[in-house]
Design a protein around this motif. Structure first.
Motif, short mmCIF file in Angstrom:
data_model
loop_
_atom_site.label_atom_id
_atom_site.label_comp_id
_atom_site.label_asym_id
_atom_site.label_seq_id
_atom_site.Cartn_x
_atom_site.Cartn_y
_atom_site.Cartn_z
N GLU A 181 -2.23 3.97 -6.91
CA GLU A 181 -1.45 5.11 -6.43
C GLU A 181 -2.35 6.33 -6.35
OE1 GLU A 181 2.44 5.79 -6.80
OE2 GLU A 181 2.49 3.75 -5.99
N ALA A 182 -2.12 7.17 -5.38
CA ALA A 182 -2.93 8.38 -5.22
C ALA A 182 -2.53 9.43 -6.24
CB ALA A 182 -2.74 8.94 -3.82
N SER A 183 -3.51 10.21 -6.68
CA SER A 183 -3.19 11.32 -7.57
C SER A 183 -3.12 12.63 -6.79
CB SER A 183 -4.24 11.42 -8.68
OG SER A 183 -5.50 11.56 -8.08
N VAL A 184 -3.43 12.56 -5.51
CA VAL A 184 -3.37 13.76 -4.66
C VAL A 184 -2.45 13.50 -3.47
CG1 VAL A 184 -5.63 14.70 -5.23
CG2 VAL A 184 -5.45 12.95 -3.46
N MET B 256 -5.86 4.10 0.57
CA MET B 256 -6.73 2.95 0.44
C MET B 256 -7.52 3.14 -0.85
SD MET B 256 -5.85 1.07 2.79
CE MET B 256 -6.38 0.09 4.14
N GLY B 257 -7.02 2.54 -1.92
CA GLY B 257 -7.61 2.75 -3.23
C GLY B 257 -8.72 1.75 -3.53
N PHE C 111 0.85 -1.20 0.00
CA PHE C 111 0.00 0.00 0.00
C PHE C 111 0.88 1.24 0.00
CE2 PHE C 111 -2.43 -3.46 1.49
CZ PHE C 111 -3.73 -3.23 1.07
N GLN C 112 0.43 2.25 -0.75
CA GLN C 112 1.20 3.49 -0.81
C GLN C 112 1.14 4.22 0.53
OE1 GLN C 112 -0.27 6.38 -3.60
NE2 GLN C 112 1.60 7.62 -3.50
N VAL C 113 2.28 4.64 0.99
CA VAL C 113 2.38 5.28 2.29
C VAL C 113 3.18 6.58 2.14
CG1 VAL C 113 3.74 5.03 4.41
CG2 VAL C 113 2.16 3.24 3.76
N VAL C 114 2.69 7.65 2.74
CA VAL C 114 3.42 8.92 2.71
C VAL C 114 3.45 9.51 4.12
CG1 VAL C 114 3.42 11.32 1.86
CG2 VAL C 114 2.84 9.45 0.31
#
Ligand code: FES
Ligand SMILES: [Fe+2]
Length: 343
Positions: A117-120, A110-111, A97-100
């Motif tokens: 991947e998030a666009s924001v 959580m897509g 999961f993408q984490v920032v």
């Protein structure tokens, strides 16, 4: 089902140290960790070899090593080492999961699709890096559905009854304070002013108010968190809509991440300003805030137990429910959208 395509809070930055954390978010059992090289990561908590939770493993420079047969996974979920075997099958991977990390919060995307991947960018929580404030915080686990926490935070009329010992005040004044509810897409703002009121205990301890105070409460609801700006000035000394108003300020961050349909994680911080004559009060304010949130937890969990015991979730509505009810409509709409996308 929950609203997807959202940044949820997975952890605070300071939680990710030398041990992995097992945490279920939105019904997905995850392992959260920070590689020795400093990168935060979230993987499905199941080794693709024989299913040991990866949270039983150990953290290395490049990733996490399974605690059973030593497969090593990098933050993207790919297995990069199988001890004693040269060839690594392409299927040797786990969901990632993408984490920032931003402002000491570890956000997770959580897509609607796996591995999306998030666009924001994740939201900014400016108070965590604002030199005017000091902050502290913690994580509560709730045996109650996450929306009951939204309800509680969007309706601060409960302060006089639930938090009499800290941030409460006159219950009747709280219940009759003029309340403005404004919606903007998936966001919501609830503003309440309590003019010429008695300072509650936490306020008096933190700030040398001269007598009665004008209090404000500005609650910004977002799908996955709330930002609540509260505070007070000496009565009739400043405009409560002046963005640079003086006085005592508390900026609360409340990340509400469902664990399951009936349990939740509550990530909170409280940032406050310190009066020059009252050094060290930020810590006191934080401790009292934690006690306050513990009072909320008792109420909300008891409420949930009773809803299970008697059945049904909703009773009658009264005037204080305008904000919470609008937030529920936002969550309903986004949840239906995510359901349709998954169908
Ligand atoms: S179960 Fe993880 S390496 Fe075997
Ligand atoms: Fe409360």
């Amino acid at each position: 089902m929950f609203p997807l395509n959202q940044w949820y809070v997975a952890a605070f930055a300071w939680e990710l140290q030398d041990k992995p954390i097992a945490r279920t978010l939105l019904n997905r059992p995850l392992v959260l960790f920070r590689t020795r090289s400093g990168r935060a990561a979230a993987l499905e908590d199941r080794c693709c070899h024989r299913s040991l939770p990866l949270s039983f493993g150990t953290i290395e420079q490049a990733g996490i090593r399974c605690g059973y047969h030593g497969l090593l996974f990098e933050p993207g979920g790919q297995c990069i080492e199988i001890p004693g075997q040269e060839k690594i099958p392409s299927k040797a991977r786990v969901a990632a999961f993408q984490v920032v990390e931003r402002n000491q919060i570890v956000w997770i995307w959580m897509g609607e699709q796996a591995d999306s991947e998030a666009s924001v960018q994740p939201p900014e929580v400016a108070a965590h890096d604002d030199p005017r404030y000091e902050f502290g915080g913690g994580v509560f686990h709730y045996q109650a559905p996450y929306q009951l926490i939204h309800d509680n935070l969007l309706d601060l009329s409960h302060l006089g009854y639930v938090h009499a010992r800290t941030i409460g005040g006159n219950p009747k004044l709280h219940m009759s304070a003029p309340t403005r509810v404004e919606g903007d897409g998936d966001k919501l703002r609830v503003v309440r002013w309590l003019k010429a009121s008695e300072p509650p205990a936490t306020y008096s301890a933190a700030w040398p108010f001269k007598g009665l105070i004008d209090r404000w409460q500005e609650i910004d609801f977002h799908v996955t968190y709330l930002a609540i700006w509260t505070g007070a000035v000496d009565a009739a000394t400043d405009a409560l809509d002046n963005p640079d108003r003086g006085g005592f300020h508390m900026r609360g961050f409340h990340g509400i991440t469902p664990e399951t349909e009936t349990t939740a994680h509550y990530f909170w911080t409280l940032a406050s300003n310190t009066h020059p004559d009252r050094p060290g009060t930020s810590e006191l304010v934080c401790r009292q805030t934690e006690a306050t949130f513990e009072e909320d937890r008792l109420i909300i969990e008891a409420q949930h137990r009773n809803m299970c015991r008697f059945g049904g979730t909703h009773g009658i509505d009264i005037h204080v429910d305008a904000g919470p009810n609008r937030a529920r409509r936002i969550i309903d709409r986004l949840t239906s959208r995510s359901k349709e996308a998954a169908a």
